[in-house]
Scaffold this motif. Structure first.
Motif, PDB file in Angstrom:
ATOM      1  N   LEU A   8       7.028 -31.858 -11.903  1.00 31.82           N
ATOM      2  CA  LEU A   8       6.960 -31.111 -13.152  1.00 31.82           C
ATOM      3  C   LEU A   8       8.343 -30.604 -13.546  1.00 31.82           C
ATOM      4  CD1 LEU A   8       3.985 -28.910 -11.995  1.00 31.82           C
ATOM      5  CD2 LEU A   8       3.825 -30.671 -13.727  1.00 31.82           C
ATOM      6  N   ALA A   9       8.601 -30.599 -14.830  1.00 32.44           N
ATOM      7  CA  ALA A   9       9.815 -29.958 -15.338  1.00 32.44           C
ATOM      8  C   ALA A   9       9.565 -28.452 -15.337  1.00 32.44           C
ATOM      9  CB  ALA A   9      10.117 -30.454 -16.746  1.00 32.44           C
ATOM     10  N   ALA A  10      10.628 -27.672 -15.277  1.00 30.06           N
ATOM     11  CA  ALA A  10      10.509 -26.211 -15.206  1.00 30.06           C
ATOM     12  C   ALA A  10       9.641 -25.659 -16.332  1.00 30.06           C
ATOM     13  CB  ALA A  10      11.903 -25.575 -15.221  1.00 30.06           C
ATOM     14  N   GLU A  11       9.791 -26.207 -17.528  1.00 36.35           N
ATOM     15  CA  GLU A  11       9.026 -25.684 -18.668  1.00 36.35           C
ATOM     16  C   GLU A  11       7.538 -26.040 -18.618  1.00 36.35           C
ATOM     17  OE1 GLU A  11      11.181 -29.464 -19.930  1.00 36.35           O
ATOM     18  OE2 GLU A  11      11.798 -27.591 -19.017  1.00 36.35           O
ATOM     19  N   ASP A  12       7.153 -26.979 -17.750  1.00 39.90           N
ATOM     20  CA  ASP A  12       5.747 -27.382 -17.623  1.00 39.90           C
ATOM     21  C   ASP A  12       4.980 -26.566 -16.583  1.00 39.90           C
ATOM     22  OD1 ASP A  12       6.128 -29.348 -19.542  1.00 39.90           O
ATOM     23  OD2 ASP A  12       6.690 -30.841 -18.042  1.00 39.90           O
ATOM     24  N   PHE A  47      11.198 -21.922  -2.878  1.00 39.40           N
ATOM     25  CA  PHE A  47      12.507 -22.216  -2.286  1.00 39.40           C
ATOM     26  C   PHE A  47      13.513 -21.322  -3.014  1.00 39.40           C
ATOM     27  CE2 PHE A  47      10.134 -25.952  -1.196  1.00 39.40           C
ATOM     28  CZ  PHE A  47      10.670 -26.391   0.005  1.00 39.40           C
ATOM     29  N   PRO A  48      13.858 -20.146  -2.459  1.00 36.71           N
ATOM     30  CA  PRO A  48      14.798 -19.263  -3.152  1.00 36.71           C
ATOM     31  C   PRO A  48      16.184 -19.896  -3.293  1.00 36.71           C
ATOM     32  CG  PRO A  48      14.286 -18.398  -0.977  1.00 36.71           C
ATOM     33  CD  PRO A  48      13.415 -19.581  -1.194  1.00 36.71           C
ATOM     34  N   LYS A  49      16.554 -20.732  -2.307  1.00 34.55           N
ATOM     35  CA  LYS A  49      17.781 -21.532  -2.331  1.00 34.55           C
ATOM     36  C   LYS A  49      17.415 -22.884  -1.739  1.00 34.55           C
ATOM     37  CE  LYS A  49      20.077 -18.167  -0.095  1.00 34.55           C
ATOM     38  NZ  LYS A  49      21.125 -17.597   0.725  1.00 34.55           N
ATOM     39  N   PHE A  50      18.046 -23.953  -2.187  1.00 34.66           N
ATOM     40  CA  PHE A  50      17.693 -25.270  -1.665  1.00 34.66           C
ATOM     41  C   PHE A  50      17.982 -25.383  -0.173  1.00 34.66           C
ATOM     42  CE2 PHE A  50      22.136 -26.130  -2.518  1.00 34.66           C
ATOM     43  CZ  PHE A  50      22.493 -27.041  -1.541  1.00 34.66           C
ATOM     44  N   THR A  51      18.841 -24.516   0.347  1.00 28.22           N
ATOM     45  CA  THR A  51      19.176 -24.555   1.775  1.00 28.22           C
ATOM     46  C   THR A  51      18.168 -23.803   2.647  1.00 28.22           C
ATOM     47  OG1 THR A  51      20.590 -22.617   1.493  1.00 28.22           O
ATOM     48  CG2 THR A  51      21.645 -24.788   1.357  1.00 28.22           C
ATOM     49  N   ASP A  52      17.212 -23.123   2.041  1.00 34.32           N
ATOM     50  CA  ASP A  52      16.196 -22.366   2.776  1.00 34.32           C
ATOM     51  C   ASP A  52      14.946 -23.234   2.886  1.00 34.32           C
ATOM     52  OD1 ASP A  52      14.211 -20.644   3.693  1.00 34.32           O
ATOM     53  OD2 ASP A  52      14.971 -18.940   2.553  1.00 34.32           O
ATOM     54  N   LEU A  79      15.458 -29.440  -5.913  1.00 32.89           N
ATOM     55  CA  LEU A  79      16.340 -30.515  -6.363  1.00 32.89           C
ATOM     56  C   LEU A  79      15.725 -31.872  -6.041  1.00 32.89           C
ATOM     57  CD1 LEU A  79      19.712 -28.998  -5.088  1.00 32.89           C
ATOM     58  CD2 LEU A  79      18.684 -28.784  -7.359  1.00 32.89           C
ATOM     59  N   ILE A  80      16.182 -32.897  -6.699  1.00 30.91           N
ATOM     60  CA  ILE A  80      15.630 -34.237  -6.532  1.00 30.91           C
ATOM     61  C   ILE A  80      15.733 -34.749  -5.101  1.00 30.91           C
ATOM     62  CG2 ILE A  80      16.051 -36.656  -7.169  1.00 30.91           C
ATOM     63  CD1 ILE A  80      16.469 -35.690 -10.027  1.00 30.91           C
ATOM     64  N   ASP A  81      16.828 -34.460  -4.416  1.00 27.89           N
ATOM     65  CA  ASP A  81      16.993 -35.008  -3.071  1.00 27.89           C
ATOM     66  C   ASP A  81      16.050 -34.371  -2.047  1.00 27.89           C
ATOM     67  OD1 ASP A  81      18.300 -32.578  -3.033  1.00 27.89           O
ATOM     68  OD2 ASP A  81      20.079 -33.312  -1.997  1.00 27.89           O
ATOM     69  N   GLN A  82      15.281 -33.369  -2.425  1.00 26.63           N
ATOM     70  CA  GLN A  82      14.302 -32.743  -1.530  1.00 26.63           C
ATOM     71  C   GLN A  82      12.903 -33.337  -1.679  1.00 26.63           C
ATOM     72  OE1 GLN A  82      15.277 -28.899  -3.390  1.00 26.63           O
ATOM     73  NE2 GLN A  82      15.249 -28.096  -1.306  1.00 26.63           N
ATOM     74  N   LEU A  83      12.648 -34.086  -2.714  1.00 23.31           N
ATOM     75  CA  LEU A  83      11.284 -34.483  -3.075  1.00 23.31           C
ATOM     76  C   LEU A  83      10.583 -35.335  -2.024  1.00 23.31           C
ATOM     77  CD1 LEU A  83      11.822 -35.195  -6.876  1.00 23.31           C
ATOM     78  CD2 LEU A  83      10.858 -33.135  -5.806  1.00 23.31           C
ATOM     79  N   SER A  92       2.097 -31.373  -2.809  1.00 23.83           N
ATOM     80  CA  SER A  92       1.474 -32.323  -3.724  1.00 23.83           C
ATOM     81  C   SER A  92       2.084 -32.241  -5.123  1.00 23.83           C
ATOM     82  CB  SER A  92      -0.038 -32.102  -3.786  1.00 23.83           C
ATOM     83  OG  SER A  92      -0.327 -30.740  -4.017  1.00 23.83           O
ATOM     84  N   SER A  93       2.847 -31.189  -5.403  1.00 20.44           N
ATOM     85  CA  SER A  93       3.557 -31.095  -6.672  1.00 20.44           C
ATOM     86  C   SER A  93       4.841 -30.282  -6.477  1.00 20.44           C
ATOM     87  CB  SER A  93       2.678 -30.461  -7.765  1.00 20.44           C
ATOM     88  OG  SER A  93       2.321 -29.147  -7.452  1.00 20.44           O
ATOM     89  N   ALA A  94       5.785 -30.517  -7.378  1.00 18.06           N
ATOM     90  CA  ALA A  94       7.074 -29.826  -7.302  1.00 18.06           C
ATOM     91  C   ALA A  94       7.573 -29.545  -8.712  1.00 18.06           C
ATOM     92  CB  ALA A  94       8.100 -30.666  -6.545  1.00 18.06           C
ATOM     93  N   VAL A  95       8.075 -28.341  -8.898  1.00 15.63           N
ATOM     94  CA  VAL A  95       8.660 -27.940 -10.175  1.00 15.63           C
ATOM     95  C   VAL A  95      10.175 -28.013 -10.014  1.00 15.63           C
ATOM     96  CG1 VAL A  95       8.862 -26.109 -11.890  1.00 15.63           C
ATOM     97  CG2 VAL A  95       6.736 -26.368 -10.584  1.00 15.63           C
ATOM     98  N   LEU A  96      10.784 -28.945 -10.713  1.00 16.43           N
ATOM     99  CA  LEU A  96      12.232 -29.107 -10.593  1.00 16.43           C
ATOM    100  C   LEU A  96      12.971 -27.904 -11.185  1.00 16.43           C
ATOM    101  CD1 LEU A  96      12.648 -32.874 -11.518  1.00 16.43           C
ATOM    102  CD2 LEU A  96      12.768 -31.827  -9.252  1.00 16.43           C
ATOM    103  N   LYS A  97      14.091 -27.602 -10.571  1.00 20.50           N
ATOM    104  CA  LYS A  97      14.962 -26.539 -11.057  1.00 20.50           C
ATOM    105  C   LYS A  97      15.342 -26.838 -12.504  1.00 20.50           C
ATOM    106  CE  LYS A  97      19.479 -24.594  -9.966  1.00 20.50           C
ATOM    107  NZ  LYS A  97      20.577 -24.623  -9.003  1.00 20.50           N
ATOM    108  N   GLU A  98      15.450 -25.811 -13.303  1.00 17.93           N
ATOM    109  CA  GLU A  98      15.811 -25.985 -14.701  1.00 17.93           C
ATOM    110  C   GLU A  98      17.115 -26.771 -14.818  1.00 17.93           C
ATOM    111  OE1 GLU A  98      16.340 -23.196 -18.623  1.00 17.93           O
ATOM    112  OE2 GLU A  98      15.047 -22.542 -16.983  1.00 17.93           O
ATOM    113  N   GLY A  99      17.131 -27.749 -15.713  1.00 16.85           N
ATOM    114  CA  GLY A  99      18.316 -28.572 -15.922  1.00 16.85           C
ATOM    115  C   GLY A  99      18.323 -29.859 -15.116  1.00 16.85           C
ATOM    116  N   VAL A 100      17.374 -30.028 -14.193  1.00 15.58           N
ATOM    117  CA  VAL A 100      17.290 -31.253 -13.393  1.00 15.58           C
ATOM    118  C   VAL A 100      16.364 -32.222 -14.114  1.00 15.58           C
ATOM    119  CG1 VAL A 100      16.594 -32.227 -11.179  1.00 15.58           C
ATOM    120  CG2 VAL A 100      17.712 -30.002 -11.248  1.00 15.58           C
ATOM    121  N   ASP A 101      16.805 -33.467 -14.287  1.00 15.65           N
ATOM    122  CA  ASP A 101      16.049 -34.469 -15.036  1.00 15.65           C
ATOM    123  C   ASP A 101      14.998 -35.138 -14.149  1.00 15.65           C
ATOM    124  OD1 ASP A 101      15.111 -36.451 -16.697  1.00 15.65           O
ATOM    125  OD2 ASP A 101      17.077 -37.296 -17.138  1.00 15.65           O
ATOM    126  N   ALA A 102      13.745 -34.949 -14.481  1.00 21.09           N
ATOM    127  CA  ALA A 102      12.638 -35.499 -13.696  1.00 21.09           C
ATOM    128  C   ALA A 102      12.639 -37.030 -13.685  1.00 21.09           C
ATOM    129  CB  ALA A 102      11.306 -34.991 -14.239  1.00 21.09           C
TER     130      ALA A 102
END
Length: 131
Positions: A8-12, A47-52, A79-83, A92-102
């Motif tokens: 999902l995109a952030a706005e969805d 995920f408060p930070k992608f490293t957590d 981020l995409i590299d975590q999917l 089963s679903s992931a909301v990408l960080k704002e500005g990341v292209d799904a």
């Protein structure tokens, strides 16, 4: 490998206070909520930070140990590299960080098309010894 992760995109992503949606902090123990899972349809893990990576462990526990069948959604700094790892640990679903292209996400699944070992959803290895 067939991708089952809904991206999902952030706005969805909608958080409307639905009582069947549980927001679980990334430092909370999923085993402590086992008694109330029956009425829950979706659990949002943050995920408060992608490293957590604590939410990976939470998702795995929810799927494998507690047998949660509903939607486990990754939120926050996704981020995409975590999917691919998210899908393998039970999300089963992931909301990408704002500005990341799904639309760029599919290349990660194409890059890692199969695995030998099982995961949170497909627990058996993808090969049989002796064959």
């Amino acid at each position: 490998m067939n991708r089952t992760l809904n991206i999902l995109a952030a706005e969805d992503h909608i958080d409307d206070g639905d009582p069947k949606v549980l927001q679980l902090a990334n430092d909370a123990d999923p085993l402590a909520i086992e008694v109330c899972l029956e009425d829950i349809e979706r659990i949002d893990l943050n995920f408060p930070k992608f490293t957590d990576g604590r939410a990976y462990s939470q998702a795995f526990l929810l799927r494998r140990r507690l047998g949660f069948k509903g939607d486990i959604r990754a939120t926050g700094d996704v981020l995409i590299d975590q999917l691919v790892q998210m899908e393998r640990t039970g999300f089963s679903s992931a909301v990408l960080k704002e500005g990341v292209d799904a639309s760029d996400a599919q290349r990660q699944f194409d890059r890692f098309a199969s695995f030998y070992q099982g995961d949170a959803v497909q627990t058996a290895p993808h090969f049989v010894a002796g064959n």
